[in-house]
Motif scaffolding. Structure first.
Motif, PDB file in Angstrom:
ATOM      1  N   PRO A 109      -1.479 -14.553  -5.455  1.00 46.82           N
ATOM      2  CA  PRO A 109      -1.980 -14.745  -6.830  1.00 46.82           C
ATOM      3  C   PRO A 109      -0.969 -15.466  -7.712  1.00 46.82           C
ATOM      4  N   ALA A 110      -1.497 -16.219  -8.679  1.00 52.65           N
ATOM      5  CA  ALA A 110      -0.641 -17.037  -9.530  1.00 52.65           C
ATOM      6  C   ALA A 110      -0.587 -16.559 -10.977  1.00 52.65           C
ATOM      7  N   ASP A 111      -1.418 -15.578 -11.362  1.00 58.28           N
ATOM      8  CA  ASP A 111      -1.373 -15.079 -12.733  1.00 58.28           C
ATOM      9  C   ASP A 111      -0.833 -13.653 -12.764  1.00 58.28           C
ATOM     10  N   TYR A 112      -0.395 -13.221 -13.949  1.00 56.31           N
ATOM     11  CA  TYR A 112       0.282 -11.934 -14.095  1.00 56.31           C
ATOM     12  C   TYR A 112      -0.540 -10.758 -13.549  1.00 56.31           C
ATOM     13  N   GLY A 113      -1.767 -10.596 -14.037  1.00 58.09           N
ATOM     14  CA  GLY A 113      -2.571  -9.443 -13.665  1.00 58.09           C
ATOM     15  C   GLY A 113      -2.903  -9.395 -12.187  1.00 58.09           C
ATOM     16  N   SER A 114      -3.292 -10.525 -11.637  1.00 56.80           N
ATOM     17  CA  SER A 114      -3.648 -10.556 -10.218  1.00 56.80           C
ATOM     18  C   SER A 114      -2.426 -10.302  -9.337  1.00 56.80           C
ATOM     19  N   PHE A 115      -1.279 -10.836  -9.754  1.00 57.10           N
ATOM     20  CA  PHE A 115      -0.066 -10.614  -8.972  1.00 57.10           C
ATOM     21  C   PHE A 115       0.364  -9.150  -9.057  1.00 57.10           C
ATOM     22  N   GLN A 116       0.252  -8.549 -10.237  1.00 60.49           N
ATOM     23  CA  GLN A 116       0.577  -7.128 -10.374  1.00 60.49           C
ATOM     24  C   GLN A 116      -0.326  -6.280  -9.477  1.00 60.49           C
ATOM     25  N   ASN A 117      -1.609  -6.585  -9.468  1.00 61.14           N
ATOM     26  CA  ASN A 117      -2.527  -5.837  -8.607  1.00 61.14           C
ATOM     27  C   ASN A 117      -2.187  -6.022  -7.132  1.00 61.14           C
ATOM     28  N   ALA A 118      -1.780  -7.226  -6.768  1.00 59.98           N
ATOM     29  CA  ALA A 118      -1.382  -7.481  -5.384  1.00 59.98           C
ATOM     30  C   ALA A 118      -0.152  -6.668  -5.021  1.00 59.98           C
ATOM     31  N   LEU A 119       0.793  -6.559  -5.946  1.00 60.41           N
ATOM     32  CA  LEU A 119       1.999  -5.759  -5.704  1.00 60.41           C
ATOM     33  C   LEU A 119       1.665  -4.277  -5.573  1.00 60.41           C
ATOM     34  N   ILE A 120       0.794  -3.802  -6.443  1.00 60.80           N
ATOM     35  CA  ILE A 120       0.390  -2.398  -6.384  1.00 60.80           C
ATOM     36  C   ILE A 120      -0.229  -2.087  -5.022  1.00 60.80           C
ATOM     37  N   GLN A 121      -1.069  -2.983  -4.535  1.00 60.76           N
ATOM     38  CA  GLN A 121      -1.687  -2.790  -3.231  1.00 60.76           C
ATOM     39  C   GLN A 121      -0.668  -2.944  -2.100  1.00 60.76           C
ATOM     40  N   GLU A 122       0.226  -3.913  -2.234  1.00 63.35           N
ATOM     41  CA  GLU A 122       1.197  -4.149  -1.164  1.00 63.35           C
ATOM     42  C   GLU A 122       2.158  -2.979  -1.014  1.00 63.35           C
ATOM     43  N   ARG A 123       2.551  -2.383  -2.110  1.00 64.26           N
ATOM     44  CA  ARG A 123       3.407  -1.200  -2.021  1.00 64.26           C
ATOM     45  C   ARG A 123       2.680  -0.063  -1.305  1.00 64.26           C
ATOM     46  N   LYS A 124       1.384   0.016  -1.504  1.00 63.75           N
ATOM     47  CA  LYS A 124       0.594   1.046  -0.812  1.00 63.75           C
ATOM     48  C   LYS A 124       0.599   0.813   0.685  1.00 63.75           C
ATOM     49  N   LEU A 125       0.445  -0.425   1.100  1.00 63.93           N
ATOM     50  CA  LEU A 125       0.394  -0.744   2.526  1.00 63.93           C
ATOM     51  C   LEU A 125       1.779  -0.673   3.170  1.00 63.93           C
ATOM     52  N   GLU A 126       2.778  -1.102   2.452  1.00 63.53           N
ATOM     53  CA  GLU A 126       4.129  -1.183   3.007  1.00 63.53           C
ATOM     54  C   GLU A 126       4.845   0.160   3.013  1.00 63.53           C
ATOM     55  N   LEU A 127       4.674   0.952   1.949  1.00 61.10           N
ATOM     56  CA  LEU A 127       5.490   2.153   1.739  1.00 61.10           C
ATOM     57  C   LEU A 127       4.683   3.437   1.864  1.00 61.10           C
ATOM     58  N   GLY A 128       3.542   3.371   2.540  1.00 70.39           N
ATOM     59  CA  GLY A 128       2.680   4.541   2.665  1.00 70.39           C
ATOM     60  C   GLY A 128       3.398   5.758   3.199  1.00 70.39           C
ATOM     61  N   PHE A 129       3.165   6.898   2.558  1.00 67.75           N
ATOM     62  CA  PHE A 129       3.693   8.203   2.972  1.00 67.75           C
ATOM     63  C   PHE A 129       5.210   8.312   2.836  1.00 67.75           C
ATOM     64  N   GLU A 130       5.817   7.443   2.037  1.00 66.21           N
ATOM     65  CA  GLU A 130       7.266   7.505   1.865  1.00 66.21           C
ATOM     66  C   GLU A 130       7.677   8.163   0.547  1.00 66.21           C
ATOM     67  N   GLY A 131       6.707   8.802  -0.144  1.00 64.85           N
ATOM     68  CA  GLY A 131       7.032   9.709  -1.225  1.00 64.85           C
ATOM     69  C   GLY A 131       7.046   9.151  -2.631  1.00 64.85           C
ATOM     70  N   TRP A 132       6.610   7.895  -2.828  1.00 72.41           N
ATOM     71  CA  TRP A 132       6.693   7.295  -4.155  1.00 72.41           C
ATOM     72  C   TRP A 132       5.344   6.979  -4.782  1.00 72.41           C
ATOM     73  N   ARG A 133       4.265   7.069  -4.029  1.00 68.21           N
ATOM     74  CA  ARG A 133       2.988   6.561  -4.522  1.00 68.21           C
ATOM     75  C   ARG A 133       2.484   7.297  -5.765  1.00 68.21           C
ATOM     76  N   ARG A 134       2.568   8.606  -5.771  1.00 68.08           N
ATOM     77  CA  ARG A 134       2.023   9.377  -6.887  1.00 68.08           C
ATOM     78  C   ARG A 134       2.672   8.952  -8.211  1.00 68.08           C
ATOM     79  N   THR A 135       3.990   8.919  -8.245  1.00 71.22           N
ATOM     80  CA  THR A 135       4.654   8.590  -9.500  1.00 71.22           C
ATOM     81  C   THR A 135       4.685   7.091  -9.755  1.00 71.22           C
ATOM     82  N   ASP A 136       4.548   6.269  -8.722  1.00 66.33           N
ATOM     83  CA  ASP A 136       4.365   4.837  -8.964  1.00 66.33           C
ATOM     84  C   ASP A 136       3.061   4.584  -9.715  1.00 66.33           C
ATOM     85  N   LEU A 137       1.991   5.244  -9.298  1.00 64.72           N
ATOM     86  CA  LEU A 137       0.712   5.075  -9.997  1.00 64.72           C
ATOM     87  C   LEU A 137       0.827   5.516 -11.455  1.00 64.72           C
TER      88      LEU A 137
END
Length: 603
Positions: free
Chosen positions: A442-470
């Motif tokens: 993504p090339a705009d702020y909102g879409s890139f932020q959403n992509a990061l939010i999703q990517e952290r979910k896929l990359e860092l799943g079950f590593e203890g940060w998701r609840r407070t990241d959200l």
């Protein structure tokens, strides 16, 4: 010199450590006081290692690791862990072990921070060693306070040893003040600590690399959302999910996060490695260039961090690997969020269990478990079924890249070329370097932020940060509400899940070797129930047919329907602008007069 009792749990053999497990072979805890500790550099190092024992506990990945869009509790609805994971709690039931453990570590760090600079008559080598130990103490204090703030918000903030405090009671301090203090601690630590490549120390200890990562994380939490209220009135009407009021300081925090991540990247000591290898190394105590900080587990008396037992795959007590009994599992929808060729999916999510006759048996959608800490990937059983000598990863290089990209996006109101490259680096690793599979960045702020939010979910799943990241993104309620609907859609095979496999045919395979190479079981998917002739043909070829919505499972044997009690109960206590922080436990307030009248206003 006043005496301070510290819990120490290590021997001087740490000075010649070479293996990531050697320094964790600890004797029984001993009490040392400051009249002897601060006369000898070696004993100060022992005290630092004692403080590390109070930087983590199982509650951080267990109770606090559930209730996300990745993970749910498989325990009964009256179980306290299930209640915490589904936002059903009050002051009488609110978790408190993390709160207690983190403050124990803060007290130990405060004693060290006060007394190390007072030591005299030292050689240059001893001064250099003490600088490093002081840096570790600053970092421990900061990381522990973040673990309190992200779950409890405004809390007491002791910066001197208890014996030096004017009163043995303390009140809530604004979380922004705490975060800013922790930022200063980590900046001091960075000046004192050596780079990992220069120190020769194990990954269980904080290096300059790790301190930069902790600083970036701290800054992002400081810049993000939190549940806040008026600390003068404690009025329920003042409770809101909001950022700190100083917009300029928010930008400064994003700059701090960006610079900290850049320092790690520019140093070049850390890198991404094969995703599966990260966790095979982890469960077997091997170092690699991706893992930057781990909490050590060694032996049956080390701590209560039952990594691989409550948060691993299911293994029957009579199996080759003996018992592993997870109490948390992957949400049925999480599996579908990965693209089929994403190498992280089958590592992150264990789609099989180990049966009593030591076979790999496929899980249903409801019974997929956490795959990163598998007991069958170990080279040995470990000292006990619930003490497998599996470390907990606190920081990985992939997180550095994603935090760096996030800070770039925030600072520039949109993704820079650097931000895009960082995100793509993580995604390319996931798809084994195949750029054709990572999609458009993504090339705009909102879409890139959403992509990061999703990517952290896929990359860092079950590593203890998701609840407070959200929560720090201000989207916990919205994300979990949408996830609950997706769970119902999958249960009903509607919406984007209308074409989900109803049945899968697979072959059971032997599970009787250490370092088990099995990541996932190949399968043939069926959108509807196979005919009698198809079933007969599959059986003749050695296949087992599994209804993915049935209760046929080695673990969590429950049908997956929209009306199932366990489905209805997911997130059952979710309330916006309330559950983003836990209330303080009744006993916590009873034990600290300074907190009386300072309970979470909505509890």
């Amino acid at each position: 010199m006043k005496k301070y009792m510290l819990y120490i749990a290590c021997s001087l053999s740490v000075l010649t450590v070479s293996s990531c497990k050697d320094w964790l072979e600890l004797p029984s805890e001993k009490d040392f006081d400051s009249s002897t500790i601060f006369e000898d550099v070696g004993k100060v190092e022992m005290a630092i290692l004692g403080a590390y024992t109070s930087t983590f506990n199982s509650e951080l990945y267990y109770q606090f690791g559930m209730g996300t869009d990745e993970c749910f509790s498989t325990e009964g609805e009256t179980n306290s862990k299930n209640q915490v994971s589904n936002y059903v709690y009050n002051p009488a039931t609110s978790p408190s072990s993390t709160y207690t453990a983190m403050y124990a570590g803060v007290e130990q760090a405060n004693v060290l921070i006060k007394n190390i600079p007072l030591m005299t008559g030292l050689s240059d080598a001893e001064k250099a060693k003490l600088d490093m130990l002081l840096g570790e103490a600053y970092a421990i204090r900061a990381k522990n306070m973040l673990n309190v703030v992200r779950f409890f918000g405004d809390v007491p903030y002791p910066r001197v040893p208890v014996i030096d405090m004017p009163s043995f009671s303390s009140s809530r301090v604004n979380r922004d003040t705490i975060i800013d203090g922790c930022i200063a601690d980590l900046q001091a630590a960075i000046q004192l600590l050596p780079w990992k490549g220069e120190s020769g120390l194990p990954v269980e200890r904080i290096s300059k690399n790790a301190a930069h990562g902790l600083l970036a994380r701290m800054a992002l939490y400081g810049a993000g959302y939190s549940l806040r209220w008026d600390l003068n009135s404690y009025s329920p009407s003042s409770v809101q999910l909001a950022r700190r009021p100083d917009a300029a300081r928010i930008q400064e925090l994003y700059q701090i996060a960006r610079d900290a991540c850049k320092a790690v990247v520019d140093r070049g000591e850390n890198s991404l490695i094969d995703y599966e290898t990260i966790f095979r190394d982890l469960v077997n105590g091997r170092y690699n260039q991706e893992s930057m900080l781990e909490y050590g587990q060694k032996g049956i008396d080390r701590n209560d961090a039952q990594v691989g037992y409550t948060n691993g795959i299911f293994a029957h007590t009579q199996s080759f690997y003996l018992k592993a009994q997870p109490a948390m599992a992957a949400l049925p929808t999480y599996y579908f969020e990965f693209q089929p060729d994403d190498s992280r999916r089958d590592v992150t999510i264990a789609s099989y269990a180990i049966t009593a006759d030591s076979k790999h048996q496929m899980n249903t959608y409801a019974s997929n478990t956490i795959g990163k800490f598998r007991v069958n990937w170990k080279a040995e059983l470990g000292p006990a079924v619930n003490r497998r000598d599996i470390n907990w990863i606190e920081l990985r290089y992939a997180d550095i890249l994603l935090m760096y990209a996030e800070a770039e996006n925030e600072l520039n109101a949109g993704p820079t070329s650097i931000a895009k490259t960082l995100l793509e680096e993580v995604r390319l690793r996931a798809f084994k370097g195949d750029r054709s599979k990572i999609g458009a960045t993504p090339a705009d702020y909102g879409s890139f932020q959403n992509a990061l939010i999703q990517e952290r979910k896929l990359e860092l799943g079950f590593e203890g940060w998701r609840r407070t990241d959200l929560i720090r993104w201000g989207i916990l309620f919205e994300k979990l509400t949408a996830t609950k609907q997706e769970i119902l859609d999958l249960a009903n095979r509607s919406g984007k899940y209308a074409d989900a496999d109803r049945f899968r045919a697979y072959k059971k395979t032997d599970a009787r070797v250490f370092n088990d190479p099995t990541v996932a079981l190949p399968f043939i998917g069926f959108k509807s129930e196979p005919s009698a002739a198809e079933k007969a043909s599959l059986e003749a070829e050695g296949y087992t047919l599994l209804n993915m919505y049935s209760s046929t499972s080695a673990f969590f044997a429950n049908t997956f329907t929209a009306n199932a009690i366990w489905v209805r109960n997911i997130y059952r206590g979710l309330e916006k602008n309330k559950v983003e922080l836990f209330p303080l436990a009744t006993t916590t307030i009873d034990n600290n007069p300074g907190l009386r009248g300072q309970q979470h206003p909505l509890y």
